[in-house]
Design a protein around this motif. Structure first.
Motif, PDB file in Angstrom:
ATOM      1  N   GLN A   1      26.530 126.187  27.348  1.00 43.14           N
ATOM      2  CA  GLN A   1      27.566 126.160  28.370  1.00 43.14           C
ATOM      3  C   GLN A   1      28.948 125.925  27.751  1.00 43.14           C
ATOM      4  O   GLN A   1      29.949 126.553  28.129  1.00 43.14           O
ATOM      5  CB  GLN A   1      27.251 125.061  29.387  1.00 43.14           C
ATOM      6  N   MET A   2      28.979 125.031  26.742  1.00 45.25           N
ATOM      7  CA  MET A   2      30.258 124.747  26.078  1.00 45.25           C
ATOM      8  C   MET A   2      30.753 125.951  25.293  1.00 45.25           C
ATOM      9  O   MET A   2      31.965 126.146  25.111  1.00 45.25           O
ATOM     10  CB  MET A   2      30.099 123.546  25.145  1.00 45.25           C
ATOM     11  N   ALA A   3      29.832 126.778  24.815  1.00 42.99           N
ATOM     12  CA  ALA A   3      30.225 127.943  24.018  1.00 42.99           C
ATOM     13  C   ALA A   3      30.606 129.141  24.876  1.00 42.99           C
ATOM     14  O   ALA A   3      31.059 130.164  24.344  1.00 42.99           O
ATOM     15  CB  ALA A   3      29.064 128.330  23.090  1.00 42.99           C
ATOM     16  N   SER A   4      30.429 129.021  26.163  1.00 40.77           N
ATOM     17  CA  SER A   4      30.747 130.146  27.042  1.00 40.77           C
ATOM     18  C   SER A   4      32.256 130.302  27.190  1.00 40.77           C
ATOM     19  O   SER A   4      33.036 129.396  26.876  1.00 40.77           O
ATOM     20  CB  SER A   4      30.103 129.938  28.415  1.00 40.77           C
ATOM     21  N   ALA A   5      32.680 131.455  27.672  1.00 41.90           N
ATOM     22  CA  ALA A   5      34.116 131.728  27.827  1.00 41.90           C
ATOM     23  C   ALA A   5      34.756 130.827  28.874  1.00 41.90           C
ATOM     24  O   ALA A   5      35.944 130.468  28.769  1.00 41.90           O
ATOM     25  CB  ALA A   5      34.306 133.202  28.209  1.00 41.90           C
ATOM     26  N   ASP A   6      34.015 130.454  29.881  1.00 37.53           N
ATOM     27  CA  ASP A   6      34.544 129.602  30.951  1.00 37.53           C
ATOM     28  C   ASP A   6      33.559 128.465  31.198  1.00 37.53           C
ATOM     29  O   ASP A   6      32.772 128.486  32.141  1.00 37.53           O
ATOM     30  CB  ASP A   6      34.736 130.443  32.224  1.00 37.53           C
ATOM     31  N   PRO A   7      33.570 127.429  30.304  1.00 41.04           N
ATOM     32  CA  PRO A   7      32.577 126.346  30.411  1.00 41.04           C
ATOM     33  C   PRO A   7      32.728 125.561  31.713  1.00 41.04           C
ATOM     34  O   PRO A   7      33.851 125.287  32.164  1.00 41.04           O
ATOM     35  CB  PRO A   7      32.870 125.467  29.188  1.00 41.04           C
ATOM     36  N   ASP A   8      31.613 125.254  32.316  1.00 44.23           N
ATOM     37  CA  ASP A   8      31.562 124.441  33.542  1.00 44.23           C
ATOM     38  C   ASP A   8      31.346 122.991  33.112  1.00 44.23           C
ATOM     39  O   ASP A   8      30.231 122.587  32.765  1.00 44.23           O
ATOM     40  CB  ASP A   8      30.417 124.927  34.431  1.00 44.23           C
ATOM     41  N   HIS A   9      32.432 122.216  33.117  1.00 45.66           N
ATOM     42  CA  HIS A   9      32.347 120.848  32.602  1.00 45.66           C
ATOM     43  C   HIS A   9      31.437 119.970  33.453  1.00 45.66           C
ATOM     44  O   HIS A   9      30.756 119.080  32.921  1.00 45.66           O
ATOM     45  CB  HIS A   9      33.758 120.245  32.512  1.00 45.66           C
ATOM     46  N   ASP A  10      31.404 120.188  34.764  1.00 44.84           N
ATOM     47  CA  ASP A  10      30.474 119.411  35.601  1.00 44.84           C
ATOM     48  C   ASP A  10      29.021 119.742  35.242  1.00 44.84           C
ATOM     49  O   ASP A  10      28.152 118.852  35.211  1.00 44.84           O
ATOM     50  CB  ASP A  10      30.726 119.730  37.088  1.00 44.84           C
ATOM     51  N   ARG A  11      28.760 121.019  34.975  1.00 44.92           N
ATOM     52  CA  ARG A  11      27.405 121.425  34.583  1.00 44.92           C
ATOM     53  C   ARG A  11      27.025 120.809  33.240  1.00 44.92           C
ATOM     54  O   ARG A  11      25.905 120.332  33.048  1.00 44.92           O
ATOM     55  CB  ARG A  11      27.353 122.954  34.505  1.00 44.92           C
ATOM     56  N   ILE A  12      27.996 120.810  32.332  1.00 42.52           N
ATOM     57  CA  ILE A  12      27.733 120.226  31.007  1.00 42.52           C
ATOM     58  C   ILE A  12      27.401 118.742  31.148  1.00 42.52           C
ATOM     59  O   ILE A  12      26.448 118.233  30.543  1.00 42.52           O
ATOM     60  CB  ILE A  12      28.950 120.435  30.078  1.00 42.52           C
ATOM     61  N   ARG A  13      28.217 118.025  31.949  1.00 41.65           N
ATOM     62  CA  ARG A  13      27.956 116.598  32.148  1.00 41.65           C
ATOM     63  C   ARG A  13      26.586 116.379  32.786  1.00 41.65           C
ATOM     64  O   ARG A  13      25.828 115.463  32.393  1.00 41.65           O
ATOM     65  CB  ARG A  13      29.035 115.983  33.035  1.00 41.65           C
ATOM     66  N   SER A  14      26.212 117.202  33.757  1.00 40.56           N
ATOM     67  CA  SER A  14      24.911 117.064  34.407  1.00 40.56           C
ATOM     68  C   SER A  14      23.776 117.279  33.406  1.00 40.56           C
ATOM     69  O   SER A  14      22.778 116.551  33.408  1.00 40.56           O
ATOM     70  CB  SER A  14      24.798 118.069  35.562  1.00 40.56           C
ATOM     71  N   LEU A  15      23.932 118.285  32.532  1.00 41.90           N
ATOM     72  CA  LEU A  15      22.897 118.559  31.529  1.00 41.90           C
ATOM     73  C   LEU A  15      22.753 117.406  30.540  1.00 41.90           C
ATOM     74  O   LEU A  15      21.635 117.024  30.158  1.00 41.90           O
ATOM     75  CB  LEU A  15      23.215 119.860  30.780  1.00 41.90           C
ATOM     76  N   LEU A  16      23.864 116.845  30.107  1.00 43.04           N
ATOM     77  CA  LEU A  16      23.812 115.730  29.151  1.00 43.04           C
ATOM     78  C   LEU A  16      23.223 114.485  29.808  1.00 43.04           C
ATOM     79  O   LEU A  16      22.482 113.717  29.164  1.00 43.04           O
ATOM     80  CB  LEU A  16      25.208 115.451  28.605  1.00 43.04           C
ATOM     81  N   ASP A  17      23.548 114.258  31.105  1.00 47.42           N
ATOM     82  CA  ASP A  17      22.942 113.123  31.810  1.00 47.42           C
ATOM     83  C   ASP A  17      21.427 113.302  31.904  1.00 47.42           C
ATOM     84  O   ASP A  17      20.652 112.345  31.720  1.00 47.42           O
ATOM     85  CB  ASP A  17      23.534 112.999  33.218  1.00 47.42           C
ATOM     86  N   ALA A  18      21.004 114.544  32.197  1.00 53.58           N
ATOM     87  CA  ALA A  18      19.567 114.813  32.288  1.00 53.58           C
ATOM     88  C   ALA A  18      18.893 114.621  30.930  1.00 53.58           C
ATOM     89  O   ALA A  18      17.771 114.094  30.842  1.00 53.58           O
ATOM     90  CB  ALA A  18      19.332 116.234  32.802  1.00 53.58           C
ATOM     91  N   ALA A  19      19.585 115.021  29.860  1.00 54.00           N
ATOM     92  CA  ALA A  19      19.038 114.837  28.517  1.00 54.00           C
ATOM     93  C   ALA A  19      18.850 113.353  28.219  1.00 54.00           C
ATOM     94  O   ALA A  19      17.838 112.937  27.631  1.00 54.00           O
ATOM     95  CB  ALA A  19      19.950 115.482  27.481  1.00 54.00           C
ATOM     96  N   HIS A  20      19.830 112.538  28.651  1.00 48.33           N
ATOM     97  CA  HIS A  20      19.727 111.098  28.433  1.00 48.33           C
ATOM     98  C   HIS A  20      18.544 110.524  29.197  1.00 48.33           C
ATOM     99  O   HIS A  20      17.783 109.678  28.686  1.00 48.33           O
ATOM    100  CB  HIS A  20      21.029 110.420  28.865  1.00 48.33           C
ATOM    101  N   GLU A  21      18.367 110.975  30.440  1.00 48.77           N
ATOM    102  CA  GLU A  21      17.244 110.494  31.245  1.00 48.77           C
ATOM    103  C   GLU A  21      15.903 110.817  30.578  1.00 48.77           C
ATOM    104  O   GLU A  21      14.997 109.979  30.535  1.00 48.77           O
ATOM    105  CB  GLU A  21      17.296 111.108  32.643  1.00 48.77           C
TER     106      GLU A  21
END
Length: 317
Positions: free
Chosen positions: A284-304
């Motif tokens: 998502q971060m490497a995409s042309a238009d990164p969705d920062h809310d999506r990135i944060r959600s994915l990282l939170d899920a990774a932490h869980e």
């Protein structure tokens, strides 16, 4: 006293003097002479002889008993049976006419039989019988001690250890294995697994055991998912099954060692789930238009997943 001291005592006991209670019969001086001579012909292992005319006075913890067949008013068979029940070696001495009584004594548990010799050499033959009888008893005691030590070892293992016939009879179960049924080993050994497990598990385990015996080689099951309806504890197990040659039975038996790997299994799948979410976040971060809310959600899920807070991390993936 620790086990090393026990072992030292056992090794020393082999050379200790043998204590013999010699129960004299009604034959008079011949038995007394044999008892006295027994000490003199003992050889490398001394024999200490205590004569008596009262067979009922013989203790159940006697080292060895020599009993003449013609006892004073007492049936030798009853004396032998009592001592045999206490695992006391009993060597019977009879005269040429006492073979019937000696045979009955052997049937009752006497260890050996010596016929009185007219040449006066009865004591030498008797000494050999006594040494052999005591040595066999010491061998049994040593084996019993070794078996008790091995039992303590397997009962201390966190893994389930069990030996089972193809008919499903448990010949050996350690503490950990019996605890899966909420029982002690004594309550499981000698019983069949279909008394404790549902039919589908019994059939599944039976097929595995048959495969082990047919192939004559070990079976390794890295992950066995068990829906335990006995104690209500679902788990993941690593299983080793090996063909086992048990000298105490003619039946085909399988030795099974089972380790509970549920914690490691869940940890591995939590980390795999975390890695997947991190990879998605990187994409998502490497995409042309990164969705920062999506990135944060994915990282939170990774932490869980990584710390085990997510229910998604539990169970097969």
């Amino acid at each position: 006293m620790d086990s090393r001291t026990d072992e030292l005592d056992e090794r020393q006991a082999v050379t200790d003097a043998i204590s013999v209670t010699y129960v004299l019969g009604s034959g008079g001086g011949a038995g007394e002479r044999t008892a006295a001579r027994l000490e003199r012909v003992a050889g490398d292992v001394p024999i200490a002889v205590t004569p008596t005319t009262d067979p009922m006075s013989v203790s159940d913890d006697a080292g060895c008993v020599v009993a003449e067949t013609g006892l004073h008013g007492v049936d030798i068979v009853s004396v032998v049976a009592r001592l045999a029940d206490a695992d006391v070696p009993v060597v019977v001495v009879d005269d040429p006419d006492g073979s019937v009584a000696a045979g009955s004594a052997i049937d009752a548990g006497a260890t050996a039989h010596v016929r009185a010799r007219p040449d006066g050499d009865t004591a030498r033959v008797l000494a050999n019988r006594v040494r052999a009888a005591v040595e066999r008893r010491r061998d049994r005691e040593s084996m019993s001690h070794t078996e008790r030590r091995l039992r303590r070892v397997i009962d201390s293992l966190p893994q389930c250890v069990l030996e089972k016939t193809l008919d499903g009879e448990y010949l050996l179960v350690n503490d950990s294995g019996a605890s899966n049924y909420g029982l002690d080993p004594d309550a499981v050994e000698g019983h069949r697994e279909d008394e404790f497990l549902p039919p589908d598990l019994v059939e599944r385990f039976h097929r595995e055991d048959e495969q082990v015996i047919a192939d004559d080689e070990a079976l390794h099951i890295p992950e066995q998912h068990v829906d335990d309806r006995v104690i209500g504890d679902d788990r993941v197990e690593e299983v080793y099954k090996l063909p086992f040659d048990d000298p105490d039975t003619d039946a085909d038996t399988v030795l099974t060692v089972v380790a509970d790997v549920t914690t490691a299994y869940e940890r591995r799948h939590r980390l795999a789930g975390a890695a997947t979410h991190i990879e998605d976040a990187i994409s998502q971060m490497a995409s042309a238009d990164p969705d920062h809310d999506r990135i944060r959600s994915l990282l939170d899920a990774a932490h869980e997943y990584a710390v085990g807070d997510s229910e998604r991390a539990v169970g097969p993936q």
